[in-house]
Design an enzyme around this catalytic site. Structure first.
Site, short mmCIF file in Angstrom:
data_model
loop_
_atom_site.label_atom_id
_atom_site.label_comp_id
_atom_site.label_asym_id
_atom_site.label_seq_id
_atom_site.Cartn_x
_atom_site.Cartn_y
_atom_site.Cartn_z
N LYS A 75 0.91 -1.23 -0.05
CA LYS A 75 0.13 0.00 0.03
C LYS A 75 1.05 1.28 -0.02
CE LYS A 75 -3.38 2.69 0.62
NZ LYS A 75 -4.38 3.14 -0.32
N LYS B 203 1.86 10.73 5.20
CA LYS B 203 1.98 9.69 6.17
C LYS B 203 2.40 8.52 5.36
CE LYS B 203 -1.31 7.48 6.94
NZ LYS B 203 -2.11 6.25 6.48
P1 NDP Z 1 -10.47 10.34 8.43
O1 NDP Z 1 -9.45 11.45 8.81
O2 NDP Z 1 -11.78 10.41 7.54
O3 NDP Z 1 -10.91 9.49 9.77
C1 NDP Z 1 -10.28 9.01 10.70
C2 NDP Z 1 -10.86 8.26 11.64
O4 NDP Z 1 -10.06 7.72 12.73
C3 NDP Z 1 -12.10 8.72 12.31
O5 NDP Z 1 -13.23 7.75 12.58
C4 NDP Z 1 -11.40 9.27 13.55
O6 NDP Z 1 -12.56 9.72 14.64
C5 NDP Z 1 -10.46 8.29 14.13
N1 NDP Z 1 -9.52 8.90 14.82
C6 NDP Z 1 -8.45 9.71 14.62
N2 NDP Z 1 -7.55 9.90 15.60
C7 NDP Z 1 -8.15 8.81 16.43
C8 NDP Z 1 -7.51 8.37 17.62
N3 NDP Z 1 -6.46 9.02 18.45
N4 NDP Z 1 -8.49 7.59 18.46
C9 NDP Z 1 -9.32 6.85 17.94
N5 NDP Z 1 -9.87 7.20 16.79
C10 NDP Z 1 -9.36 8.09 15.88
O7 NDP Z 1 -9.39 9.22 7.62
P2 NDP Z 1 -9.86 8.15 6.30
O8 NDP Z 1 -11.09 7.35 7.00
O9 NDP Z 1 -9.79 8.89 5.21
O10 NDP Z 1 -8.80 7.13 6.47
C11 NDP Z 1 -8.51 6.12 7.31
C12 NDP Z 1 -7.39 5.27 6.76
O11 NDP Z 1 -7.77 4.66 5.71
C13 NDP Z 1 -5.99 6.04 6.68
O12 NDP Z 1 -5.06 5.19 7.30
C14 NDP Z 1 -6.03 6.45 5.47
O13 NDP Z 1 -4.67 6.55 5.03
C15 NDP Z 1 -6.72 5.11 4.68
N6 NDP Z 1 -7.38 5.37 3.36
C16 NDP Z 1 -8.15 6.39 3.18
C17 NDP Z 1 -8.60 6.64 2.15
C18 NDP Z 1 -9.62 7.88 1.48
O14 NDP Z 1 -10.06 7.82 0.35
N7 NDP Z 1 -10.11 8.46 2.57
C19 NDP Z 1 -8.61 5.57 0.79
C20 NDP Z 1 -7.61 4.42 1.24
C21 NDP Z 1 -7.06 4.31 2.46
P3 NDP Z 1 -13.25 10.87 14.75
O15 NDP Z 1 -14.40 10.99 14.08
O16 NDP Z 1 -13.25 11.06 16.21
O17 NDP Z 1 -12.27 12.09 14.16
#
Ligand code: NDP
Length: 296
Positions: free
Chosen positions: A171, A240
């Site tokens: 990835k 990241k």
């Molecule tokens: P977002 O920033 O939209 O969401 C992050 C999630 O993690 C939220 O549910 C957030 O909760 C939670 N979170 C953040 N910090 C913490 C913490 N300290 N403790 C507990 N929960 C936490 O990210 P994405 O959904 O976009 O991405 C998630 C993963 O998927 C990442 O690794 C990203 O690289 C990967 N990804 C994303 C893609 C995309 O198109 N968006 C595509 C492919 C991979 P809260 O609601 O409270 O903020």
């Protein structure tokens, strides 16, 4: 199958939505509880108050958080995942994580007879909505086969890349390519625009030529020259990812000056454009430097 999904972010929520129907029974947890409650109201999923509560009674626990560090941090404490996790549970981490932390998490879980798999995804929010994600898995064969019925709910191409950490590594390299393409095309299109050449025309040529990529065919065509810039995947997360790719190359004693440069440039862009900026907005930094916008 009782499935618990922790992390209802931009990609996590549409992935989890596929699991909120038979044959699965879904429980969700999210740090910001309002998001979990809204998801529960919409889908009928059970909402857990803590990670421990989410893990309790689960056959499969899925996490999808920004980095491996947040996943590891969620394991510990009275309310942490480990407090609720029973032996023989399957733990699938769909975070785009780093191989070293995933291996450490796998070792900790193995001590409790819990199997771990890193399973980052590709295909973006639209792929998650459509259930057509590519899932890059790091696990042994038996764990991969156990996970397949759950991954099938949101994935179209499921690939066992190797042992734990291998999914994260593949990835990260994919993301390094995404970063390189965004940065190189940004520089090129800003230069062409400044020279008075239409970026729409240039994209049309490039998309029929050897330099084309998903970035030129889709991202820049739909999001940049239209100035739409929808926020689907954070620049901070791409930075990241590319940093993980550079670190992975270093650990394997492979010189990676290009990957490291793009990681450094994306770090500057993240700093300048902020934590909420979308990855495609990186072009805005070059536009600022050049005092010229790519628009068509
Ligand atoms: P977002 O920033 O939209 O969401 C992050 C999630 O993690 C939220 O549910 C957030 O909760 C939670 N979170 C953040 N910090 C913490 C913490 N300290 N403790 C507990 N929960 C936490 O990210 P994405 O959904 O976009 O991405 C998630 C993963 O998927 C990442 O690794 C990203 O690289 C990967 N990804 C994303 C893609 C995309 O198109 N968006 C595509 C492919 C991979 P809260 O609601 O409270 O903020």
């Amino acid at each position: 199958m009782n499935v618990s999904f922790l992390g209802l972010g931009a990609i996590g929520a549409p992935m989890a939505r596929h699991l909120a129907k038979p044959p699965h029974s879904l429980t969700v947890w999210n740090r910001t509880a309002d998001r979990a409650r809204a998801f529960g109201t919409e889908t009928g999923a059970r909402v857990a108050a803590t990670p421990a509560e989410a893990a309790r009674g689960a056959d499969v626990v899925i996490t999808c958080l920004p980095t491996s560090a947040e996943v590891e941090a969620l394991l510990d404490g009275d309310d942490g995942i480990l407090a609720g996790l029973a032996p023989n549970t399957l733990f699938i981490d769909c975070t785009s994580g780093d191989p070293a932390t995933s291996k450490r998490i796998a070792r900790r879980l193995a001590d409790r007879s819990v199997a771990f798999m890193d399973a980052p995804v590709s295909g973006g929010v639209s792929g998650a909505q459509q259930g057509t994600l590519t899932v890059m898995c790091g696990a042994d064969d038996a764990t991969f086969e156990r996970a397949r019925p759950v991954l099938d709910a949101f994935g179209k191409k499921l690939v066992l890349c190797g042992a734990v950490g291998a999914g994260d590594a593949v990835k990260a390299v994919n993301q390094a390519l995404l970063g390189v393409h965004i940065w190189a095309l940004s520089e090129g299109l800003v230069a062409l625009s400044k020279a008075g050449i239409s970026p729409r025309l240039a994209l049309d040529v490039i998309n029929a030529s050897s330099g084309r990529s998903n970035v030129s065919q889709n991202l820049f065509t739909e999001r940049v020259i239209t100035r739409a810039f929808p926020r689907t995947f954070k620049l901070a997360l791409l930075e990241k990812d590319v940093t993980i790719a550079a670190e992975f190359a270093r650990e394997n004693r492979v010189p990676s000056p290009l990957t490291q440069s793009v990681a450094d440039l994306l770090r500057v862009a993240r700093h300048e454009l902020g934590e909420e900026a979308d990855h495609v907005e990186a072009v805005k930094l070059i536009e600022q430097w050049a005092a010229c916008e790519v628009t068509g």
